[in-house]
Design a protein around this motif. Structure first.
Motif, PDB file in Angstrom:
ATOM      1  N   ARG A 241       0.835  -1.197   0.000  1.00 55.32           N
ATOM      2  CA  ARG A 241       0.000   0.000   0.000  1.00 55.32           C
ATOM      3  C   ARG A 241       0.881   1.263   0.000  1.00 55.32           C
ATOM      4  O   ARG A 241       0.675   2.174  -0.792  1.00 55.32           O
ATOM      5  CB  ARG A 241      -0.882  -0.044   1.254  1.00 55.32           C
ATOM      6  CG  ARG A 241      -1.874   1.054   1.361  1.00 55.32           C
ATOM      7  CD  ARG A 241      -3.088   0.748   0.554  1.00 55.32           C
ATOM      8  NE  ARG A 241      -4.190   1.625   0.948  1.00 55.32           N
ATOM      9  CZ  ARG A 241      -5.200   1.911   0.156  1.00 55.32           C
ATOM     10  NH1 ARG A 241      -5.274   1.402  -1.042  1.00 55.32           N
ATOM     11  NH2 ARG A 241      -6.164   2.711   0.569  1.00 55.32           N
ATOM     12  N   LEU A 242       1.879   1.293   0.885  1.00 55.33           N
ATOM     13  CA  LEU A 242       2.750   2.467   0.984  1.00 55.33           C
ATOM     14  C   LEU A 242       3.600   2.619  -0.279  1.00 55.33           C
ATOM     15  O   LEU A 242       3.867   3.738  -0.724  1.00 55.33           O
ATOM     16  CB  LEU A 242       3.638   2.375   2.224  1.00 55.33           C
ATOM     17  CG  LEU A 242       2.894   2.448   3.573  1.00 55.33           C
ATOM     18  CD1 LEU A 242       3.861   2.319   4.738  1.00 55.33           C
ATOM     19  CD2 LEU A 242       2.088   3.741   3.695  1.00 55.33           C
TER      20      LEU A 242
ATOM     21  N   ILE B  46       9.357   3.110   4.648  1.00 56.49           N
ATOM     22  CA  ILE B  46       8.548   1.885   4.724  1.00 56.49           C
ATOM     23  C   ILE B  46       9.271   0.861   5.593  1.00 56.49           C
ATOM     24  O   ILE B  46       8.661   0.228   6.460  1.00 56.49           O
ATOM     25  CB  ILE B  46       8.282   1.308   3.312  1.00 56.49           C
ATOM     26  CG1 ILE B  46       7.464   2.298   2.479  1.00 56.49           C
ATOM     27  CG2 ILE B  46       7.564  -0.042   3.405  1.00 56.49           C
ATOM     28  CD1 ILE B  46       7.217   1.861   1.036  1.00 56.49           C
ATOM     29  N   GLU B  47      10.592   0.728   5.373  1.00 53.43           N
ATOM     30  CA  GLU B  47      11.379  -0.232   6.146  1.00 53.43           C
ATOM     31  C   GLU B  47      11.334   0.088   7.637  1.00 53.43           C
ATOM     32  O   GLU B  47      11.136  -0.795   8.464  1.00 53.43           O
ATOM     33  CB  GLU B  47      12.845  -0.244   5.675  1.00 53.43           C
ATOM     34  CG  GLU B  47      13.071  -1.082   4.439  1.00 53.43           C
ATOM     35  CD  GLU B  47      12.365  -2.434   4.516  1.00 53.43           C
ATOM     36  OE1 GLU B  47      12.586  -3.162   5.504  1.00 53.43           O
ATOM     37  OE2 GLU B  47      11.570  -2.736   3.613  1.00 53.43           O
TER      38      GLU B  47
ATOM     39  N   THR C 194       8.682  -2.111  12.971  1.00 52.79           N
ATOM     40  CA  THR C 194       7.938  -1.978  14.230  1.00 52.79           C
ATOM     41  C   THR C 194       6.570  -2.683  14.175  1.00 52.79           C
ATOM     42  O   THR C 194       5.967  -2.927  15.208  1.00 52.79           O
ATOM     43  CB  THR C 194       7.676  -0.497  14.561  1.00 52.79           C
ATOM     44  OG1 THR C 194       6.762   0.037  13.583  1.00 52.79           O
ATOM     45  CG2 THR C 194       8.955   0.304  14.534  1.00 52.79           C
ATOM     46  N   LEU C 195       6.079  -2.989  12.969  1.00 53.78           N
ATOM     47  CA  LEU C 195       4.721  -3.530  12.839  1.00 53.78           C
ATOM     48  C   LEU C 195       4.677  -5.012  13.146  1.00 53.78           C
ATOM     49  O   LEU C 195       5.569  -5.757  12.747  1.00 53.78           O
ATOM     50  CB  LEU C 195       4.189  -3.316  11.421  1.00 53.78           C
ATOM     51  CG  LEU C 195       3.844  -1.882  11.024  1.00 53.78           C
ATOM     52  CD1 LEU C 195       3.342  -1.858   9.593  1.00 53.78           C
ATOM     53  CD2 LEU C 195       2.827  -1.258  11.953  1.00 53.78           C
ATOM     54  N   GLY C 196       3.621  -5.444  13.791  1.00 57.30           N
ATOM     55  CA  GLY C 196       3.409  -6.873  14.039  1.00 57.30           C
ATOM     56  C   GLY C 196       4.372  -7.450  15.052  1.00 57.30           C
ATOM     57  O   GLY C 196       4.411  -8.657  15.253  1.00 57.30           O
ATOM     58  N   LYS C 197       5.189  -6.589  15.684  1.00 57.53           N
ATOM     59  CA  LYS C 197       6.184  -7.078  16.644  1.00 57.53           C
ATOM     60  C   LYS C 197       5.618  -7.127  18.059  1.00 57.53           C
ATOM     61  O   LYS C 197       5.933  -8.024  18.825  1.00 57.53           O
ATOM     62  CB  LYS C 197       7.432  -6.185  16.640  1.00 57.53           C
ATOM     63  CG  LYS C 197       8.253  -6.289  15.375  1.00 57.53           C
ATOM     64  CD  LYS C 197       8.956  -7.632  15.261  1.00 57.53           C
ATOM     65  CE  LYS C 197       9.960  -7.650  14.121  1.00 57.53           C
ATOM     66  NZ  LYS C 197       9.354  -7.314  12.824  1.00 57.53           N
ATOM     67  N   GLY C 198       4.774  -6.152  18.381  1.00 53.52           N
ATOM     68  CA  GLY C 198       4.234  -6.062  19.739  1.00 53.52           C
ATOM     69  C   GLY C 198       3.308  -7.236  20.032  1.00 53.52           C
ATOM     70  O   GLY C 198       2.999  -8.041  19.161  1.00 53.52           O
TER      71      GLY C 198
END
Ligand SMILES: [Zn+2]
Ligand SMILES: [Zn+2]
Length: 315
Positions: A116-117, A127-128, A133-137
């Motif tokens: 998307r981005l 984007i990197e 950080t995404l999907g890590k928490g």
């Protein structure tokens, strides 16, 4: 005889997401119904248990859960409540996948955001940074089996119907729920912030137009004794005024975007977003660019903007 609506209670569930505490509502009738659930963390569960106990209820007493849309702050504890009480969980059919098929959606999420981005021409380095950080928490919601709702469905509680109003925009399966004098407005109409439009549906176009049409769909519910109970923030009664403010906000944003497009060369979604906001920290990169994109889609449909190879110009 006219049936009286059952009492409605509020429990504020702490929420790490942008909009602030999540308003969970309990309709203390038959069946005992919970509207939205808060995120799925131990801390949120403690607050839910205490809130129910203060009214003489437990999680095991819940007989029905209704979700206004698929976001984690609204659905997070649905599985816990369902497992402990056996209560069926209801969500609009267009958001059903994001609840009942959440594990698969979770797997696809980061690649989807990345594509998307890229389509918005966001620089690869940004984007990197975000993807890291995404999907890590810790996950804030668990997959839950759910029943599908449609606009116009009615779920009776103590003789008064809880009526489903389909209000696509913030997500495609966003609903408001009318119950007597009460309107549970989810994230569709919030008292102080404008709900994000665009980021909730990365596979669909036209969400801004749908959102504005959905504002018109709830406007006829305005009445002198209406109480709007939003997903975040304080209850309010000025529904029409709030709808006009939200429309004015988006009208202004649309004009600001057209103004940017009138200057210089055709621009990408990312360039337009950057000219509106100097900083787009963290997930705001997705929220900001997606909302600009939703505006651009509307302006294309209205004949005010044209697109060529991901670059937009004013007509
Ligand atoms: Zn939401
Ligand atoms: Zn929310």
């Amino acid at each position: 005889m006219i049936a009286n609506e059952a009492p409605v209670y509020h429990i504020g569930i702490p929420n790490p997401m942008f909009e602030g505490d999540l308003n969970l509502y309990v309709i203390a009738g038959d069946p005992l119904t919970v509207i939205d659930t808060g995120i799925g963390t131990p801390e949120a569960l403690v607050v839910l248990e205490a809130g129910l106990a203060a009214r003489g209820f437990s999680v095991e007493d819940v007989r029905r859960v209704v979700l206004t849309h698929k976001h984690a702050d609204h659905i997070g504890l649905a599985r816990e409540i369902h497992d402990r009480s056996g209560a069926p969980v209801f969500v609009h059919e267009d958001d059903w996948d994001g609840v009942a098929n959440l594990d698969a959606r979770h797997e696809e999420f980061v690649p989807l955001v990345r594509r998307r981005l890229q389509s918005f021409h966001v620089p690869e380095s940004e984007i990197e940074n975000l993807a890291k950080t995404l999907g890590k928490g810790k996950r804030l919601a668990r997959q839950t089996e759910a029943e599908k709702l449609r606009g116009g469905d009615r779920l009776p509680i103590s003789g008064v119907d809880l009526e489903v109003i389909h209000t696509p925009g913030h997500t495609q399966g966003s609903i408001c729920l009318s119950y007597g004098r009460h309107l549970f407005s989810g994230d569709h109409v919030l008292p102080t912030i404008s709900p994000n439009i665009g980021a909730g549906e990365m596979r669909r176009r036209g969400m801004m137009t749908r959102f504005l049409n959905s504002l018109d769909r709830v406007a006829p519910l305005a009445s002198e004794d209406l109480i709007v109970l939003p997903g975040h923030g304080q209850p309010f009664s000025t529904l029409l005024e709030r709808i006009e403010q939200l429309k004015a906000h988006h009208g202004q944003r649309e004009r600001a975007i057209l103004e940017v497009l009138r200057q210089g060369d055709p621009k990408t979604v990312y360039e337009v977003a950057r000219s509106l906001w100097s900083k787009l920290p963290g997930y705001h990169l997705v929220l900001g660019t997606s909302e600009v994109n939703a505006h651009l889609e509307k302006s294309i449909d209205d004949g005010q903007v044209r697109e060529h190879d991901g670059r937009f110009s004013a007509v």
